[in-house]
Write an enzyme that holds these catalytic residues in place. Structure first.
Site, short mmCIF file in Angstrom:
data_model
loop_
_atom_site.label_atom_id
_atom_site.label_comp_id
_atom_site.label_asym_id
_atom_site.label_seq_id
_atom_site.Cartn_x
_atom_site.Cartn_y
_atom_site.Cartn_z
CG ASP A 104 72.95 6.34 61.53
OD1 ASP A 104 71.74 6.61 61.60
OD2 ASP A 104 73.77 7.04 60.92
CG ASP A 206 67.85 7.79 59.14
OD1 ASP A 206 68.75 8.51 58.69
OD2 ASP A 206 66.94 7.31 58.43
CD GLU A 272 68.49 12.83 59.04
OE1 GLU A 272 69.13 13.20 58.05
OE2 GLU A 272 67.83 11.77 59.06
CG HIS A 335 75.59 10.44 55.50
ND1 HIS A 335 75.30 11.04 56.71
CD2 HIS A 335 74.48 9.73 55.15
CE1 HIS A 335 74.07 10.70 57.06
NE2 HIS A 335 73.56 9.91 56.15
CG ASP A 336 72.17 12.60 53.88
OD1 ASP A 336 72.46 11.53 53.31
OD2 ASP A 336 71.51 12.65 54.93
#
Ligand code: NOJ
Length: 536
Positions: A104, A206, A272, A335-336
């Site tokens: 990430d 991100d 993302e 993970h969101d």
């Protein structure tokens, strides 16, 4: 078929390191834990999952105000997760097994404890004074514009020392970097180099569309049609995001990033992004010179209920929008987001697995979805996610971050002490050890799908074409490569449906894992059943 890159042909598996495997005995997962579970992910045999790459959510030093998405040192490992030597061993061990490592990269903001920010906030004229987004207040002392933070409240925080506001798109402890400053860009490009030199194979970037804001930061218009249940402080969610993200000049930065990645050979850049299809495709670059894979969240964001026609529309639209030099990708969870088994239901989650692993484009799996883990049972006092706490809404991202369920021992084999988030209550029956033994388990369905895909040119690399059936609750399609044809039919509904493949074929896999019948020109799908048929 032209030669495909590993990130086109392969399947990515996202690991949230805090929750995968604790080996240090502190209730938080670590990098050594990932090393110890590599054989589960891919040991070269069909008893393992068979994934080709791991994406690791952040493991960097961080005060953990946003569980690692607030980075205080981009070039190190948080002691909770290990150290650089452990990371190097992870790369080495993963590569030995043919597993690539994607990490990430959090370019939009740092932690407020990052030395860059500490320096930047110390005065108005220090060397890093312009590394973050500082603005004077309006004459009445209020913030410089009306922008809101994704996590609730205004996106501006007053700083006593500088007598200015700084901008934070996320929590107060996540100040946004000023990417319009060439020194920031150079420093953040050095971060990419640091990890590429260590051998990483790519980055998941991100909120990459947010790194460049309109230089004048004008007020944003308010939306007229908003969800009446939105909490009062959800300023961000009431605005049209025309100035705070997706600015045309972000593409120049992405082209430079891509050139940097290309210097290191066969790497991947995954970004993302949440934009409409025409804006989203731009992130491939006009010449295919930006992101390899702009993340495609449409099967999450545009599929609120399990609906075959809507799923088909999404896939048709995406497949049609991706430029000829681009490569699609799909994802069902991360993970969101609420867990896929809770969004659609346990049986539907099996059909969803077949959908994800038979579409044209790179699938990304989220740890634990291969067991059908549902949303965790998080009591209000157990919430730790800043989104869940600050937004004052029922949903908290903690529900999808619960520990991986390896076996039925206390704490599910994840840890020998109480984990940072409670294990999901069903872990005694829903775990890797139990599903390994059950030939028809979700885990074995994932394994079969992954290994079948690996050996099937139409699935990993072929064309996609939707096929009409008489049933609105069936989504069917053809995948084709080098004269080989595969027909996939997915029954999204709870009634039996009969479908006919375009020609006779051999049923090779059912989501129920209980049949592989001979040659057929008609197949009866049970409720929520999906099948793969090799056409003759
Ligand atoms: C998107 C990440 O997926 C999310 O977990 C994080 O909170 C924000 N970006 C801020 O970094």
């Amino acid at each position: 078929m032209s030669k495909l890159a590993w990130w086109q042909r392969g399947v990515v598996y996202q690991i949230y390191p805090r929750s995968f495997q604790d080996t240090s005995g502190n209730g938080v997962g670590d990098l050594q834990g990932v090393i110890e579970r590599l054989a589960y992910l891919n040991d070269g045999t069909e008893r393992s999952l068979g994934v080709d790459a791991i994406w690791l959510s952040p493991f960097y030093p961080s005060p953990m105000k946003d569980f690692g998405y607030d980075v205080s040192d981009y070039c190190n490992v948080h002691p909770l997760f290990g150290d650089l030597a452990t990371f190097d061993r992870l790369i080495e061990e993963a590569h030995k097994r043919g597993i690539r490592i994607i990490i990430d990269y959090v370019p939009n903001h740092t932690s407020d404890e990052h030395p860059w920010f500490i320096e930047s906030r110390s005065s108005r004229d220090n060397p890093k004074a312009d590394w973050y987004i500082w603005r004077d207040p309006k004459p009445d002392g209020s913030p410089p514009n009306n922008w809101g933070s994704v996590f609730g409240g205004p996106a501006w925080e007053w700083d006593e020392t500088r007598q200015q506001y700084y901008f934070h798109q996320f929590v107060v402890g996540q100040p946004d970097l000023n990417w319009r400053n060439p020194e920031v860009k150079a420093a953040m490009f050095d971060v990419l180099r640091f990890w590429l030199e260590r051998g990483v194979d790519g980055f998941r970037m991100d909120v990459i569309g947010m790194i460049i804001k309109h230089p004048d930061m004008p007020d944003q218009p308010w939306l007229t049609d908003v969800d009446p249940n939105l909490p009062e402080n959800a300023i961000y969610w009431r605005q049209e995001h025309i100035y705070d993200q997706d600015q045309d000049d972000v593409h120049q930065v992405l082209r430079e990033m891509r050139a940097l990645l290309d210097e290191y050979g066969d790497t991947v850049g995954i970004g993302e992004l949440f934009y409409s299809l025409p804006r989203w495709v731009k992130y491939y670059g006009e010449q295919g010179d930006e992101l390899h894979l702009p993340f495609n969240f449409r099967l999450i964001d545009h599929l609120p209920v399990w609906d075959a026609q809507q799923a088909r529309r999404i896939v048709d639209d995406v497949d049609g929008a991706v430029p000829p030099f681009g490569w699609p990708n799909y994802v069902l969870g991360n993970h969101d987001q609420p867990r896929v088994a809770s969004r659609f239901g346990a049986e539907q989650a099996r059909t969803a697995a077949m959908l994800l692993l038979t579409l044209r484009g790179t699938p990304t799996l989220y740890y634990g979805d291969e067991l059908g883990i549902p949303n965790g049972d998080i009591k209000p006092e157990q919430k730790v996610d800043p989104w869940g706490i600050q937004m004052g809404v029922k949903y908290t991202r903690d529900v999808c971050r619960t520990p991986m369920q390896w076996d039925d021992s206390p704490y599910a084999g994840f840890s020998n002490v109480e984990p940072w988030l409670p294990v999901t209550p069903d872990y005694r029956t829903r775990n890797v050890a139990a599903q390994d033994k059950d030939e028809r388990s979700m885990l074995n369905l994932y394994r079969r799908l992954l290994w079948y895909r690996k050996g099937s040119a139409p699935l990993y690399g072929g064309s996609y074409q939707a096929v009409d059936t008489p049933h609105a609750d069936v989504f069917a399609y053809l995948r084709e490569a080098d004269g080989e044809r595969i027909f996939v039919a997915l029954n999204f509904g709870d009634e039996e449906r009969t479908v006919s493949p375009p020609s006779r074929g051999q049923l090779v896999l059912s989501t129920a894992l209980d049949r592989a019948q001979g040659v057929t020109n008609e197949v009866k799908l049970r409720p929520y059943e999906g099948v793969i048929i090799e056409l003759g």
